[in-house]
Design a protein around this motif. Structure first.
Motif, mmCIF file in Angstrom:
data_model
loop_
_atom_site.group_PDB
_atom_site.id
_atom_site.type_symbol
_atom_site.label_atom_id
_atom_site.label_comp_id
_atom_site.label_asym_id
_atom_site.label_seq_id
_atom_site.Cartn_x
_atom_site.Cartn_y
_atom_site.Cartn_z
ATOM 1 N N GLU A 193 -0.847 10.937 -0.108
ATOM 2 C CA GLU A 193 -1.743 12.669 -0.136
ATOM 3 C C GLU A 193 -3.044 12.261 -0.318
ATOM 4 N N GLN A 194 -3.352 10.688 -0.568
ATOM 5 C CA GLN A 194 -4.699 11.072 -0.772
ATOM 6 C C GLN A 194 -5.517 11.151 1.173
ATOM 7 N N PRO A 195 -6.938 11.643 0.816
ATOM 8 C CA PRO A 195 -7.775 11.339 1.870
ATOM 9 C C PRO A 195 -7.518 10.214 3.059
ATOM 10 N N LEU A 196 -7.624 9.883 4.217
ATOM 11 C CA LEU A 196 -7.895 9.132 4.441
ATOM 12 C C LEU A 196 -8.647 8.987 6.376
ATOM 13 N N SER A 197 -8.947 8.391 6.092
ATOM 14 C CA SER A 197 -10.436 7.709 7.544
ATOM 15 C C SER A 197 -9.418 6.297 8.483
ATOM 16 N N LEU A 198 -9.531 6.265 9.412
ATOM 17 C CA LEU A 198 -9.159 5.314 9.983
ATOM 18 C C LEU A 198 -10.106 4.596 11.106
ATOM 19 N N LEU A 199 -10.820 3.733 10.733
ATOM 20 C CA LEU A 199 -12.081 3.113 11.863
ATOM 21 C C LEU A 199 -11.938 1.993 12.334
ATOM 22 N N PHE A 200 -11.838 2.244 14.080
ATOM 23 C CA PHE A 200 -11.885 1.163 15.159
ATOM 24 C C PHE A 200 -12.597 0.719 15.440
ATOM 25 N N MET A 201 -12.982 -0.842 15.027
ATOM 26 C CA MET A 201 -13.921 -0.700 14.889
ATOM 27 C C MET A 201 -13.606 -2.717 15.920
ATOM 28 N N ASP A 202 -14.831 -3.055 17.044
ATOM 29 C CA ASP A 202 -14.249 -4.916 17.733
ATOM 30 C C ASP A 202 -13.389 -4.535 17.674
ATOM 31 N N ASP A 203 -12.366 -5.246 18.143
ATOM 32 C CA ASP A 203 -11.359 -5.697 18.909
ATOM 33 C C ASP A 203 -11.169 -4.700 18.385
ATOM 34 N N THR A 227 -4.891 12.602 -9.604
ATOM 35 C CA THR A 227 -6.658 12.074 -8.949
ATOM 36 C C THR A 227 -6.686 11.733 -7.407
ATOM 37 N N LYS A 228 -7.540 12.013 -7.264
ATOM 38 C CA LYS A 228 -7.457 11.387 -5.543
ATOM 39 C C LYS A 228 -8.693 10.057 -5.928
ATOM 40 N N LYS A 229 -8.571 9.562 -4.768
ATOM 41 C CA LYS A 229 -9.634 8.469 -3.907
ATOM 42 C C LYS A 229 -9.538 8.963 -2.336
ATOM 43 N N SER A 230 -10.681 8.995 -2.320
ATOM 44 C CA SER A 230 -10.542 8.826 -0.216
ATOM 45 C C SER A 230 -10.172 7.300 0.317
ATOM 46 N N PHE A 231 -9.942 7.109 1.220
ATOM 47 C CA PHE A 231 -9.975 5.437 1.878
ATOM 48 C C PHE A 231 -9.800 5.665 3.103
ATOM 49 N N LEU A 232 -10.637 4.469 3.045
ATOM 50 C CA LEU A 232 -11.136 4.554 4.623
ATOM 51 C C LEU A 232 -10.352 3.143 4.788
ATOM 52 N N ILE A 233 -10.016 2.878 5.803
ATOM 53 C CA ILE A 233 -8.871 1.614 6.243
ATOM 54 C C ILE A 233 -10.013 1.027 7.852
ATOM 55 N N ASP A 277 -14.031 6.340 -0.837
ATOM 56 C CA ASP A 277 -13.620 5.620 -2.883
ATOM 57 C C ASP A 277 -13.477 4.056 -2.268
ATOM 58 N N GLN A 278 -12.682 3.816 -1.317
ATOM 59 C CA GLN A 278 -12.174 2.577 -1.075
ATOM 60 C C GLN A 278 -11.961 2.498 0.273
ATOM 61 N N VAL A 279 -12.312 0.773 0.080
ATOM 62 C CA VAL A 279 -12.707 1.018 1.624
ATOM 63 C C VAL A 279 -11.603 -0.394 1.857
ATOM 64 N N LEU A 280 -10.337 -0.515 2.421
ATOM 65 C CA LEU A 280 -9.276 -1.170 2.738
ATOM 66 C C LEU A 280 -9.871 -2.218 4.494
ATOM 67 N N SER A 281 -10.327 -3.811 4.292
ATOM 68 C CA SER A 281 -10.068 -4.321 5.373
ATOM 69 C C SER A 281 -8.695 -4.763 5.892
ATOM 70 N N PHE A 282 -8.681 -5.301 7.313
ATOM 71 C CA PHE A 282 -7.726 -5.501 8.116
ATOM 72 C C PHE A 282 -7.665 -5.957 9.632
#
Lengths: 122, 130, 97
Positions: free
Chosen positions: A36-46, A4-10, A117-122
């Motif tokens: 090999e999962q779909p992935l996007s990176l978002l850079f916000m704030d600092d 299965t695939k899940k799309s991830f956003l960091i 699908d899944q959002v991971l925060s750092f």
């Protein structure tokens, strides 16, 4: 490895070097690409400060984060989204950033979160 | 529903670990499935067997261990984050020629792949950050 | 639809600001840990421009712990079981910390 695939956003929100968040996020991004999962990176704030060129952390005993970010494309991680408001607030322009980025306004960020699908925060 | 939990805060330094523990207890009470609890960054300190909080405070590492044993939970500590911060199992202590090890059982050390796999198979991933 | 958790006061980090800037219609906010201070009436201004479709919650255990009463009436107090229930009702959980 799972079929299965899940799309991830960091979501990155922290400046580099002062804490481990940027490094931790990068390691997770590389691991997601191994799976090999779909992935996007978002850079916000600092976190937009992670994108500054000419980083040279040898004097503080850390590895160069910008060199690693520049290598992401080699791992097929090419969805780098950047909050335009965060750049503006810090007096930065998109041209200052030597990576292939996509600028997003507030509604663009909301849409990006919605699309994954899944959002991971750092 | 299948849940996985990520904890990135060290116990006692932030509330994250305690919140995560309470959340997990609610999940189990409401009969949801916990696929994995993953400890990353400073969250690795949740697995230290050497934590000795005062007797009138919650012993968070042992609470995790008890919960995991009782419900057969997979509680995984990021190995790279852990060995950096001095949280070692017997194996790693041997590899790095350290005189002792401090990973509470049944925590296990493993790679970030365990976090990603958890994200793939779980309906929800909930992060408790510091 | 997303459940957003915030665990910092409005001034100790940008978590709340970043979250408020990233909401979609139909999302929900849940204040936990130090995040519950944002439901003090003095901060009500922060939430006046939220679309009516955004539901606002706070974790009662955390507000009681901090001695907070007479909170912003737009926030509904829930317990950990309620937190779990919201996590199921919304498609995903995004943590702002």
């Amino acid at each position: 490895m799972s079929d299965t695939k899940k799309s991830f956003l960091i979501i990155n929100r922290k400046a580099p070097y002062g804490c481990s968040a940027a490094r931790d996020a990068l390691d997770v991004a590389l691991t997601i690409s191994v799976f090999e999962q779909p992935l996007s990176l978002l850079f916000m704030d600092d976190a937009v400060l992670q994108l500054l060129p000419a980083q040279n952390p040898a004097g503080i005993g850390q590895k160069n984060l910008s060199a690693n970010l520049a290598m992401l494309e080699m791992y097929d991680i090419d969805q780098l989204h950047v909050c335009s408001e965060a750049l503006q607030q810090r007096g930065l322009r998109a041209e200052d950033i030597e990576l292939n980025i996509n600028l997003l306004d507030r509604s663009g960020i909301a849409t990006l979160i919605k699309q994954h699908d899944q959002v991971l925060s750092f | 529903m299948i849940f996985s939990i990520v904890v990135t805060g060290a116990p006692y330094s932030s509330q994250a670990a305690d919140s995560a523990l309470r959340y997990c207890k609610s999940l189990l009470k409401l009969e949801h499935q916990i696929h994995r609890i993953f400890f990353y960054a400073d969250g690795v300190h949740n697995a230290s067997e050497l934590a000795v909080p005062p007797q009138d405070e919650t012993n968070i590492p042992s609470e995790w261990a008890q919960l995991a044993e009782q419900h057969k939970l997979d509680i995984v500590v990021c190995i790279a984050a852990a060995v950096r911060r001095g949280v070692l199992d017997e194996n790693e202590a041997g590899r790095y020629e350290k005189s002792s090890h401090n990973l509470t059982l049944p925590f296990v050390l493993s790679g970030l792949g365990q976090l990603v796999e958890a994200g793939i198979v779980s309906d929800r991933v909930v992060t408790f950050g510091a | 639809m997303t459940l957003h958790t915030i665990n910092k006061t409005p001034t100790e980090s940008s978590a709340l600001n970043n979250c408020l800037a990233s909401l979609s219609d139909g999302d929900a906010l849940l204040l936990i840990e130090n995040g519950v201070y944002a439901a003090m009436p003095g901060y009500a201004e922060l939430f006046t421009r939220l679309p009516a479709s955004i539901q606002c919650y706070l974790l009662g255990e955390d507000s009681s712990a901090r001695g907070l009463n007479d909170l912003n009436p737009d926030f509904r107090s829930i317990d950990y079981d309620g937190f779990v229930e919201l996590s199921c009702r919304y498609n995903k959980v995004v943590s702002w910390f």
